[in-house]
Scaffold this active site. Structure first.
Site, PDB file in Angstrom:
ATOM      1  N   LYS A  18      50.415  72.014  67.970  1.00 23.23           N
ATOM      2  CA  LYS A  18      49.886  72.802  69.298  1.00 23.23           C
ATOM      3  C   LYS A  18      49.005  73.429  68.618  1.00 23.23           C
ATOM      4  CE  LYS A  18      51.383  70.549  72.972  1.00 23.23           C
ATOM      5  NZ  LYS A  18      52.264  70.461  74.625  1.00 23.23           N
TER       6      LYS A  18
ATOM      7  N   GLN B  66      56.250  74.317  76.792  1.00 21.49           N
ATOM      8  CA  GLN B  66      56.225  73.196  76.839  1.00 21.49           C
ATOM      9  C   GLN B  66      57.339  72.339  77.139  1.00 21.49           C
ATOM     10  OE1 GLN B  66      54.433  71.301  74.666  1.00 21.49           O
ATOM     11  NE2 GLN B  66      55.572  69.827  74.167  1.00 21.49           N
TER      12      GLN B  66
ATOM     13  N   ASP C 168      47.417  73.668  80.517  1.00 19.81           N
ATOM     14  CA  ASP C 168      47.957  71.819  80.918  1.00 19.81           C
ATOM     15  C   ASP C 168      47.509  70.976  82.294  1.00 19.81           C
ATOM     16  OD1 ASP C 168      49.456  71.550  78.954  1.00 19.81           O
ATOM     17  OD2 ASP C 168      51.469  71.571  79.972  1.00 19.81           O
TER      18      ASP C 168
HETATM   19  N1  GUN Z   1      55.672  68.062  76.842  1.00 21.81           N
HETATM   20  C1  GUN Z   1      55.292  66.308  76.398  1.00 21.81           C
HETATM   21  N2  GUN Z   1      54.052  66.476  77.115  1.00 21.81           N
HETATM   22  C2  GUN Z   1      53.974  67.665  77.722  1.00 21.81           C
HETATM   23  C3  GUN Z   1      52.435  68.119  77.914  1.00 21.81           C
HETATM   24  O1  GUN Z   1      50.784  67.539  77.976  1.00 21.81           O
HETATM   25  N3  GUN Z   1      52.299  69.410  78.231  1.00 21.81           N
HETATM   26  C4  GUN Z   1      53.680  69.636  78.633  1.00 21.81           C
HETATM   27  N4  GUN Z   1      53.584  71.344  79.149  1.00 21.81           N
HETATM   28  N5  GUN Z   1      54.295  68.965  77.822  1.00 21.81           N
HETATM   29  C5  GUN Z   1      54.863  68.139  77.321  1.00 21.81           C
END
Ligand code: GUN
Length: 295
Positions: free
Chosen positions: A50, A94, A117
């Site tokens: 990311k 996350q 998100d």
């Molecule tokens: N963990 C796995 N996929 C995601 C996601 O798309 N967003 C977040 N915040 N955590 C994740």
């Protein structure tokens, strides 16, 4: 019949290129803050990617790493500090958080204007109400992939398998926004194979390796496989491989355009996160949302 594969990597690259162009036309650089708690190896890989892609598109990233034994209160304090920081446009916590922590309570602290998100109650509410807002990344990626293969989705019957908060429910609303007729199938659905065979677009999102068999797929239907499941490798003892929720080899002989795993929906999640970061920055700072991101 030849198999038509939807190349998620290529579509994600094109979305990231659009984001890069959009960023270069903004008055200043948007900033994405990522909060990573604990030492889950998969989460570390996701966060590294990311941050890498955020910077590749010309945006700034901030990383807040907290140890696994930190208190929930400290995570909340971090989120509140990022809410108050005017330089920060997007906040991503996350998931999963370490066991014992209440993820819902932490997510609820994120300023909805920075909820890249799309997971807060406010973002979910705006999606249900049809109001502009920040949409969840993986379901948005599914819609973009289906449109990349089919064009206008109006009138298509979309069957989503799974009713999760992260994917199934928001995906249903996003395909509805595209004027699809939407069905959500789930573990209690009667004759799920027959329901799936009605789909013009089939979106399995349950996390069950190769659950969707070839005879669940209407000939020519578009299949967008959200599942990412690690299973033992059939030929290499001690090794594993990734498979989706669809029996790809058999289903792809019946289906129309179909996403592979890996290389399908997976790469779209980060691309949509970057797109949301630009949108959040534009909305918060009073800039027009660039047309380039109109998918
Ligand atoms: N963990 C796995 N996929 C995601 C996601 O798309 N967003 C977040 N915040 N955590 C994740």
């Amino acid at each position: 019949m030849s198999v038509e594969i939807i190349d998620g990597k290529a579509v994600a690259t094109s979305v990231r290129d659009d984001v890069t162009k959009a960023v270069s036309g903004l008055p200043s650089q948007p900033t994405l803050a990522v909060v990573l708690v604990g030492d889950d190896p998969a989460s570390h890989v996701y966060v590294r990617n990311k941050i890498k892609f955020t910077e590749e598109t010309g945006m700034r990233s901030l990383e807040h790493r907290l140890s696994a034994d930190v208190s929930q209160e400290d995570v909340v304090k971090t989120v509140r500090a990022l809410n108050a920081d005017d330089e920060v446009d997007g906040i991503l916590v996350q998931l999963p958080l370490p066991s014992g922590m209440d993820s819902d309570a932490v997510i609820a602290e994120i300023d909805p204007a920075k909820d890249v998100d799309g997971l807060t109650e406010a973002s979910a509410g705006r999606l249900v109400l049809g109001q502009p807002g920040l949409r969840p990344c993986t379901p948005t990626g599914c819609v973009i992939l289906a449109k990349s293969a089919l064009g206008d989705l109006t009138g298509k019957h979309c069957v989503i398998i799974g009713r999760s908060i992260l994917v199934g429910k928001p995906a249903a609303l996003l395909f509805l926004e595209q004027n699809c007729t939407v069905t959500i199938a789930h573990s209690r659905t009667k004759d799920i194979a027959a329901v799936c065979r009605e789909a013009d677009i089939l979106v399995p999102a349950v996390g069950r390796p190769e659950m969707v068999k070839a005879d669940w797929v209407k000939p020519g239907a578009c299949v967008v496989d959200v599942g990412i499941n690690r299973v033992p490798h059939p030929k290499k003892p001690g090794k594993s491989r990734l498979v989706g929720d669809v029996d790809f080899k058999a289903a792809s002989e019946v289906s129309g355009p179909i996403t592979p795993v890996p290389g399908g929906v997976g790469p779209m999640t980060i691309a949509c996160l970057l797109r949301n970061t630009v949108l959040a920055a534009c909305d918060r700072r009073g800039w027009d949302r660039p047309d380039i991101l109109s998918v």
